[in-house]
Design a protein around this motif. Structure first.
Motif, PDB file in Angstrom:
ATOM      1  N   ASN A 164      27.397   5.687   4.962  1.00  0.00           N
ATOM      2  CA  ASN A 164      26.423   6.720   5.312  1.00  0.00           C
ATOM      3  C   ASN A 164      26.208   7.709   4.168  1.00  0.00           C
ATOM      4  N   ALA A 165      27.305   8.059   3.497  1.00  0.00           N
ATOM      5  CA  ALA A 165      27.194   8.996   2.374  1.00  0.00           C
ATOM      6  C   ALA A 165      26.326   8.428   1.269  1.00  0.00           C
ATOM      7  N   VAL A 190      23.826   5.961   1.812  1.00  0.00           N
ATOM      8  CA  VAL A 190      22.481   5.629   2.289  1.00  0.00           C
ATOM      9  C   VAL A 190      21.675   6.864   2.675  1.00  0.00           C
ATOM     10  N   GLU A 191      22.305   7.825   3.305  1.00  0.00           N
ATOM     11  CA  GLU A 191      21.556   8.944   3.878  1.00  0.00           C
ATOM     12  C   GLU A 191      20.792   9.771   2.849  1.00  0.00           C
ATOM     13  N   PRO A 192      21.336  10.048   1.654  1.00  0.00           N
ATOM     14  CA  PRO A 192      20.523  10.769   0.660  1.00  0.00           C
ATOM     15  C   PRO A 192      19.277   9.992   0.237  1.00  0.00           C
ATOM     16  N   LEU A 199      17.600   7.898   2.115  1.00  0.00           N
ATOM     17  CA  LEU A 199      16.673   8.016   3.237  1.00  0.00           C
ATOM     18  C   LEU A 199      16.065   9.412   3.298  1.00  0.00           C
ATOM     19  N   LYS A 200      16.889  10.420   3.080  1.00  0.00           N
ATOM     20  CA  LYS A 200      16.403  11.804   3.122  1.00  0.00           C
ATOM     21  C   LYS A 200      15.333  12.056   2.068  1.00  0.00           C
ATOM     22  N   GLN A 216      14.689   7.559  12.155  1.00  0.00           N
ATOM     23  CA  GLN A 216      15.786   7.552  11.198  1.00  0.00           C
ATOM     24  C   GLN A 216      16.709   6.347  11.384  1.00  0.00           C
ATOM     25  N   ARG A 217      16.949   5.976  12.638  1.00  0.00           N
ATOM     26  CA  ARG A 217      17.856   4.860  12.873  1.00  0.00           C
ATOM     27  C   ARG A 217      17.260   3.548  12.366  1.00  0.00           C
ATOM     28  N   LYS A 228      17.387   3.517   8.571  1.00  0.00           N
ATOM     29  CA  LYS A 228      18.756   3.333   8.075  1.00  0.00           C
ATOM     30  C   LYS A 228      19.217   1.893   8.270  1.00  0.00           C
TER      31      LYS A 228
END
Length: 591
Positions: free
Chosen positions: A308-309, A311-313, A315-316, A352-353, A356
């Motif tokens: 998550n650490a 992928v999330e940036p 995506l953001k 978001q899901r 991701k």
């Protein structure tokens, strides 16, 4: 959220408790209405034994039902692998041992020799109709595609990490993902080689520096960094620069790596993603019962922190870019604002899901598959110097020693494509797969009476292109040998041309890999660049961890197992256990 084992047991508690409850109810009726006094010990024993007895009756009823349904269709039940323990626990243990320490598919060999290339491996009272027959796989993937899905068991096993991404989706969700991603893989996009060239140059310069210092490299590690950097830039417009972390040194080396590679976010992601995939692959052996082995903690999900650490940036940033473009009134015209796949996806959905899940699914497709194939290409070339010599001749004749290859160059190099295809034949990157039947159907058989095999509804059907690709009856007596010429000479027309479903490295039918040509381009480009710069490749046994070397028992094994110098392993894809440690000699001319 409740622990997996608790959820699993709570969902099945009514079914488990129903037989004892029924026995106790009958006991009360006998006592109160019929004045029958049964011994308490008999009642207690009956209550305790009622769940396994009910299970046995249910299993027998299912077998009888399938036999009747098969007979109605003029079909027969597939041959069943014999077992010694209840629930075929002995078969399960054998499968787990092979997954941990064996050669891929090795546990299947005795069953294939005895029962043929299609049989029922019934584990934990669940039918698993396994096949390596091209006609059966053709039905699953193409001719009877609408009757087969990934299925609820597969989704249950993979959902912790892959969510509802394209690899884990069925029917409408799969069509949605497919419609989102298909337009992005146009010829123009996948033939744009600036990305490949930049990262290939970085990787090769690091290789040269390491070799000049007298050290071996883990090629699998290096090529995984190359594919991760190129994939994240191509798919998401965000080069994670994993190559900048530096390459690992062999175990026991006193040399300190440049930088802190173990702290690089891309390295933490790659390690966690690999461990999560291994956990998910292990679940496939247990079927629906996997939560009992991960009772308190979802093992695959426990690796999501670094994932998550990572992928999330990404995506953001994509969502923020979409917001800014909207505020400025910018709208995509002919894809001009859709520089990356993620830009393209964000224009489809803001969920978001979904985004991701699709990122993680695409990273499996864009990184792991290509890196694994390149790893096995180089491994096989290290064992076949004559093939490498001929390959370099073609590369230098068509492209030269310094010129960047073009898409037309890659199409012209027939031997290069043959080398890649022969690697994909022996080491298909997704060696084992599975679908679940929706309705009952039949598959053709080779029985003397001509009766087809009956496939019940809602039955898991694992299949293996890895084992199919190595069948001597499909590919000839030399099927276990690495010989790229089989994709060029008369063997191509003798075996593959009349039966194209014997070669399925990229799947087939409606779910055929969208990134197939992208993968061919990236693999081909990197091979050309490598052998423009290097003239030979050899494994370095001293650098290779001892635990990654084939055990002595493999020497007396059958098939390719007896000649392997590394340990092929599988999770969702195929890889070399603990890497591929090697050295290469620089050279720009064919000696």
């Amino acid at each position: 959220m409740a622990p997996p084992g608790v959820v699993y047991l709570s969902q099945r508690l009514p079914r488990v408790c129903a037989p004892p409850a029924l026995i106790y109810l009958l006991y009360l009726l006998a006592k109160d209405f019929w004045a029958i006094n049964l011994p308490n010990s008999l009642v207690l024993a009956t209550i305790i034994l009622s769940p396994p007895l009910a299970l046995a009756l249910s299993v027998e009823w299912t077998i009888r039902r399938d036999q009747r349904a098969a007979a109605t269709l003029g079909a027969v039940i597939p041959p069943q692998v014999p077992h010694r323990w209840p629930g075929s626990v002995d078969i399960l243990l054998k499968s787990l041992n092979n997954f941990k320490d064996g050669y891929p598919g090795d546990n299947m060999e005795p069953w294939i020799n005895k029962l043929g290339h299609m049989f029922n491996v019934r584990v934990l009272f669940e039918n698993r109709i396994f096949t390596t027959e091209p006609e059966h796989i053709k039905a699953i993937l193409a001719t009877d595609f609408s009757n087969f899905e990934k299925g609820p068991v597969f989704r249950f096993q993979m959902e912790s990490v892959l969510g509802m991404g394209v690899f884990n989706a069925d029917v409408d969700m799969w069509r949605f993902h497919r419609s989102m991603t298909r337009p992005f893989f146009s010829k123009e996009r996948i033939s744009h080689f600036d990305n490949f060239d930049r990262h290939a140059e970085d990787a090769i310069q690091q290789m040269k520096a390491r070799f000049r210092s007298g050290h071996a490299i883990d090629f699998q590690d290096l090529i995984s960094r190359f594919t991760l950097d190129s994939a994240t830039e191509f798919l998401f417009g965000h080069d994670v620069q994993s190559l900048s972390a530096g390459l690992p040194y062999p175990q026991g080396s006193s040399t300190t790596p440049i930088g802190q590679a173990e702290e690089h976010p891309a390295d933490r992601f790659a390690r966690s993603f690999s461990e999560a995939q291994t956990a998910m692959a292990k679940r496939s052996r247990y079927g629906l019962a996997w939560p009992l082995l991960e009772f308190w903690v979802d093992t695959a999900k426990s690796h999501l922190g670094p994932i998550n650490a990572f992928v999330e940036p990404i995506l953001k940033d994509a969502v923020e870019k979409k917001r800014r473009d909207g505020e400025l009134g910018l709208k995509p015209v002919n894809g001009q604002l859709e520089d990356t796949l993620l830009d393209h996806l964000v224009n489809y959905t803001q969920d978001q899901r979904i985004l991701k899940d699709e990122i993680l699914n695409m990273l499996v497709a864009g990184r792991d598959t290509t890196a694994g194939t390149l790893t096995f290409v180089i491994y096989l070339l290290s064992q076949h110097p004559r093939v490498l010599f001929r390959l370099r001749q073609e590369i230098l004749a068509v492209v030269g020693s310094h010129t960047r290859p073009t898409h037309e160059n890659l199409r012209e190099m027939k031997y290069l494509r043959a080398v890649i295809n022969e690697t994909l034949r022996l080491f298909p990157i997704v060696p084992f797969n599975v679908r679940t039947s929706i309705g009952a159907t039949t598959w053709p058989s080779k029985r003397a009476d001509g009766k087809p095999y009956y496939i019940p509804a809602r039955t898991r059907c694992p299949y293996s292109v890895f084992l199919m690709h190595r069948r001597t009856d499909l590919w000839g007596p030399d099927a276990l040998e690495f010989d790229p010429d089989r994709f060029i000479d008369e063997r191509l027309h003798k075996y593959l041309t009349p039966n194209p479903f014997i070669f399925l490295p990229f799947n087939a039918g409606p779910r055929i890999c969208l990134g197939q040509q992208f993968a061919y381009n990236e693999i081909s480009f990197m091979i050309v660049r490598l052998f423009q710069n290097f003239s030979s490749v050899s494994l370095d046994p001293d650098a290779q961890p001892s635990s990654s070397k084939p055990p002595p028992s493999w020497t007396n094994g059958s098939g390719r197992k007896s000649i392997e110098k590394i340990r092929p392993r599988t999770h969702l894809t195929m890889y070399a256990l603990e890497g591929l440690w090697l050295k290469m000699d620089e050279g720009t001319e064919v000696e």
